[in-house]
Scaffold this motif. Structure first.
Motif, PDB file in Angstrom:
ATOM      1  N   GLY A 148     -35.804  34.803  81.057  1.00 31.51           N
ATOM      2  CA  GLY A 148     -35.786  33.718  81.772  1.00 31.51           C
ATOM      3  C   GLY A 148     -36.707  32.680  81.518  1.00 31.51           C
ATOM      4  N   ILE A 149     -37.429  32.889  80.478  1.00 32.63           N
ATOM      5  CA  ILE A 149     -38.153  31.637  79.770  1.00 32.63           C
ATOM      6  C   ILE A 149     -37.116  30.959  78.722  1.00 32.63           C
ATOM      7  N   TRP A 150     -36.848  29.780  78.919  1.00 31.52           N
ATOM      8  CA  TRP A 150     -36.112  29.180  78.020  1.00 31.52           C
ATOM      9  C   TRP A 150     -36.749  28.018  77.095  1.00 31.52           C
ATOM     10  N   VAL A 151     -37.751  27.326  77.657  1.00 34.06           N
ATOM     11  CA  VAL A 151     -38.651  26.194  77.355  1.00 34.06           C
ATOM     12  C   VAL A 151     -39.860  26.861  76.458  1.00 34.06           C
ATOM     13  N   ILE A 152     -39.950  26.279  75.242  1.00 36.49           N
ATOM     14  CA  ILE A 152     -41.114  26.310  74.410  1.00 36.49           C
ATOM     15  C   ILE A 152     -41.700  24.974  73.911  1.00 36.49           C
ATOM     16  N   ASP A 153     -42.569  24.740  74.938  1.00 34.24           N
ATOM     17  CA  ASP A 153     -43.294  23.453  74.900  1.00 34.24           C
ATOM     18  C   ASP A 153     -44.563  23.624  73.823  1.00 34.24           C
ATOM     19  N   SER A 154     -44.378  23.863  72.697  1.00 33.99           N
ATOM     20  CA  SER A 154     -45.487  23.774  71.849  1.00 33.99           C
ATOM     21  C   SER A 154     -46.283  22.476  71.617  1.00 33.99           C
ATOM     22  N   ALA A 155     -45.696  21.266  71.780  1.00 32.83           N
ATOM     23  CA  ALA A 155     -46.410  19.967  71.660  1.00 32.83           C
ATOM     24  C   ALA A 155     -47.025  19.617  73.104  1.00 32.83           C
ATOM     25  N   GLN A 156     -46.775  20.462  74.152  1.00 33.19           N
ATOM     26  CA  GLN A 156     -47.599  20.151  75.399  1.00 33.19           C
ATOM     27  C   GLN A 156     -47.255  18.914  75.775  1.00 33.19           C
ATOM     28  N   ALA A 210     -34.380  22.781  62.989  1.00 35.92           N
ATOM     29  CA  ALA A 210     -33.770  23.358  64.356  1.00 35.92           C
ATOM     30  C   ALA A 210     -32.976  24.393  63.891  1.00 35.92           C
ATOM     31  N   ARG A 211     -32.223  24.511  62.623  1.00 35.16           N
ATOM     32  CA  ARG A 211     -31.503  25.704  62.492  1.00 35.16           C
ATOM     33  C   ARG A 211     -32.322  26.854  62.165  1.00 35.16           C
ATOM     34  N   LEU A 212     -33.621  26.488  61.571  1.00 30.30           N
ATOM     35  CA  LEU A 212     -34.486  27.714  61.129  1.00 30.30           C
ATOM     36  C   LEU A 212     -35.057  28.239  62.438  1.00 30.30           C
ATOM     37  N   ALA A 213     -35.322  27.404  63.608  1.00 29.33           N
ATOM     38  CA  ALA A 213     -35.710  28.157  64.977  1.00 29.33           C
ATOM     39  C   ALA A 213     -34.796  28.487  65.859  1.00 29.33           C
ATOM     40  N   PHE A 214     -33.649  28.082  65.536  1.00 28.15           N
ATOM     41  CA  PHE A 214     -32.262  28.746  66.338  1.00 28.15           C
ATOM     42  C   PHE A 214     -32.215  30.119  65.576  1.00 28.15           C
ATOM     43  N   SER A 270     -39.709  16.963  67.727  1.00 29.62           N
ATOM     44  CA  SER A 270     -40.948  16.965  66.919  1.00 29.62           C
ATOM     45  C   SER A 270     -41.599  15.601  67.693  1.00 29.62           C
ATOM     46  N   GLN A 271     -42.713  15.770  68.308  1.00 26.63           N
ATOM     47  CA  GLN A 271     -43.343  14.316  68.896  1.00 26.63           C
ATOM     48  C   GLN A 271     -43.789  13.420  68.120  1.00 26.63           C
ATOM     49  N   GLN A 272     -44.854  13.703  67.004  1.00 26.06           N
ATOM     50  CA  GLN A 272     -45.290  13.063  65.987  1.00 26.06           C
ATOM     51  C   GLN A 272     -44.324  12.539  64.847  1.00 26.06           C
ATOM     52  N   ASP A 273     -43.427  13.186  64.606  1.00 24.50           N
ATOM     53  CA  ASP A 273     -42.392  12.644  63.633  1.00 24.50           C
ATOM     54  C   ASP A 273     -41.318  11.953  64.430  1.00 24.50           C
ATOM     55  N   VAL A 333     -34.986  25.110  74.900  1.00 23.05           N
ATOM     56  CA  VAL A 333     -35.856  23.543  74.411  1.00 23.05           C
ATOM     57  C   VAL A 333     -36.961  23.798  73.906  1.00 23.05           C
ATOM     58  N   LEU A 334     -37.137  23.181  72.576  1.00 22.15           N
ATOM     59  CA  LEU A 334     -38.225  23.370  71.742  1.00 22.15           C
ATOM     60  C   LEU A 334     -38.936  21.955  71.597  1.00 22.15           C
ATOM     61  N   THR A 335     -40.198  21.928  71.506  1.00 19.77           N
ATOM     62  CA  THR A 335     -40.999  21.023  71.163  1.00 19.77           C
ATOM     63  C   THR A 335     -42.046  21.304  70.277  1.00 19.77           C
ATOM     64  N   ILE A 336     -42.370  20.644  69.212  1.00 20.42           N
ATOM     65  CA  ILE A 336     -43.359  20.974  68.347  1.00 20.42           C
ATOM     66  C   ILE A 336     -44.223  19.588  68.155  1.00 20.42           C
ATOM     67  N   GLU A 337     -45.389  19.612  67.787  1.00 24.99           N
ATOM     68  CA  GLU A 337     -46.274  18.412  67.572  1.00 24.99           C
ATOM     69  C   GLU A 337     -45.641  17.754  66.389  1.00 24.99           C
ATOM     70  N   SER A 338     -45.506  18.363  65.115  1.00 24.37           N
ATOM     71  CA  SER A 338     -45.141  17.856  63.790  1.00 24.37           C
ATOM     72  C   SER A 338     -44.700  18.887  62.945  1.00 24.37           C
ATOM     73  N   TYR A 339     -44.005  18.351  62.017  1.00 24.63           N
ATOM     74  CA  TYR A 339     -43.384  19.348  60.898  1.00 24.63           C
ATOM     75  C   TYR A 339     -44.556  19.897  60.225  1.00 24.63           C
ATOM     76  N   GLN A 340     -45.606  19.054  59.802  1.00 26.54           N
ATOM     77  CA  GLN A 340     -46.786  19.588  59.285  1.00 26.54           C
ATOM     78  C   GLN A 340     -47.587  20.681  60.015  1.00 26.54           C
ATOM     79  N   GLU A 341     -47.794  20.407  61.102  1.00 25.15           N
ATOM     80  CA  GLU A 341     -48.433  21.412  61.833  1.00 25.15           C
ATOM     81  C   GLU A 341     -47.628  23.031  61.832  1.00 25.15           C
ATOM     82  N   GLN A 342     -46.431  22.683  61.404  1.00 22.94           N
ATOM     83  CA  GLN A 342     -45.475  24.133  61.474  1.00 22.94           C
ATOM     84  C   GLN A 342     -45.464  24.429  60.013  1.00 22.94           C
ATOM     85  N   GLY A 343     -46.170  23.655  59.102  1.00 23.58           N
ATOM     86  CA  GLY A 343     -45.762  24.077  57.587  1.00 23.58           C
ATOM     87  C   GLY A 343     -44.203  23.902  57.249  1.00 23.58           C
ATOM     88  N   ALA A 344     -43.907  22.736  57.631  1.00 23.25           N
ATOM     89  CA  ALA A 344     -42.479  22.456  57.495  1.00 23.25           C
ATOM     90  C   ALA A 344     -42.287  21.182  56.691  1.00 23.25           C
TER      91      ALA A 344
END
Length: 153
Positions: A33-41, A88-92, A112-115, A68-79
């Motif tokens: 039942g958790i569908w939101v991953i708000d890593s960027a907060q 997005a395909r990698l995460a999917f 991706s917030q910063q990007d 729903v997925l948010t990240i701060e930046s690609y750099q933070e994820q090593g991407a």
């Protein structure tokens, strides 16, 4: 000379695959039942709960998940070097998102917030069906809000 060219090609492919493999996605909550991953907060607790409730209702009614997925930046994820579609395909794939009928009819909404990047990744079960509609939604409904940092809207 041909062997040198082939060797260089193999090295480039190996290096590129190592770069892609280093990319990470935020951990899956592993809670039903958790569908939101708000890593960027970027979402308040209330916004998170509302989006998650909407996604959960859609899933319970249709059997088709919307994550729903948010990240701060690609750099933070090593991407670094990946574009929005690749990430997005990698995460999917990493999350193993799929519908109840195993038809690969699922959706990942990625930001991706910063990007300043946004992408909607449709599962293969939707191949070619909704691409035009998703682009229209982005152009007319999403882009204006993102340009104003209105992530929730």
């Amino acid at each position: 000379m041909r062997k040198l060219g082939l060797s260089l090609t193999i090295l480039v492919i190996m290096f590129a695959s190592l770069t892609v493999q280093a990319a990470e996605v935020p951990p899956n909550p592993d809670e039903e039942g958790i569908w939101v991953i708000d890593s960027a907060q970027v979402l308040s607790n209330t916004q998170f709960d509302i989006l998650n409730e909407i996604s959960n209702e859609i899933y319970l009614e249709s059997g088709k998940p919307i994550v729903v997925l948010t990240i701060e930046s690609y750099q933070e994820q090593g991407a670094e070097g990946m574009d929005k579609e690749q990430y997005a395909r990698l995460a999917f794939d990493d999350y193993g998102i799929n519908d109840d009928d195993n038809e690969n009819k699922a959706i990942l909404i990625f930001m991706s917030q910063q990007d300043r990047q946004f992408w909607i990744e449709l599962g293969g079960g939707y191949a070619g069906q909704w691409d035009w509609y998703v682009q229209e939604v982005f152009d007319y409904e999403v882009r204006p809000y993102l340009s104003e940092d209105m992530w929730y809207e």
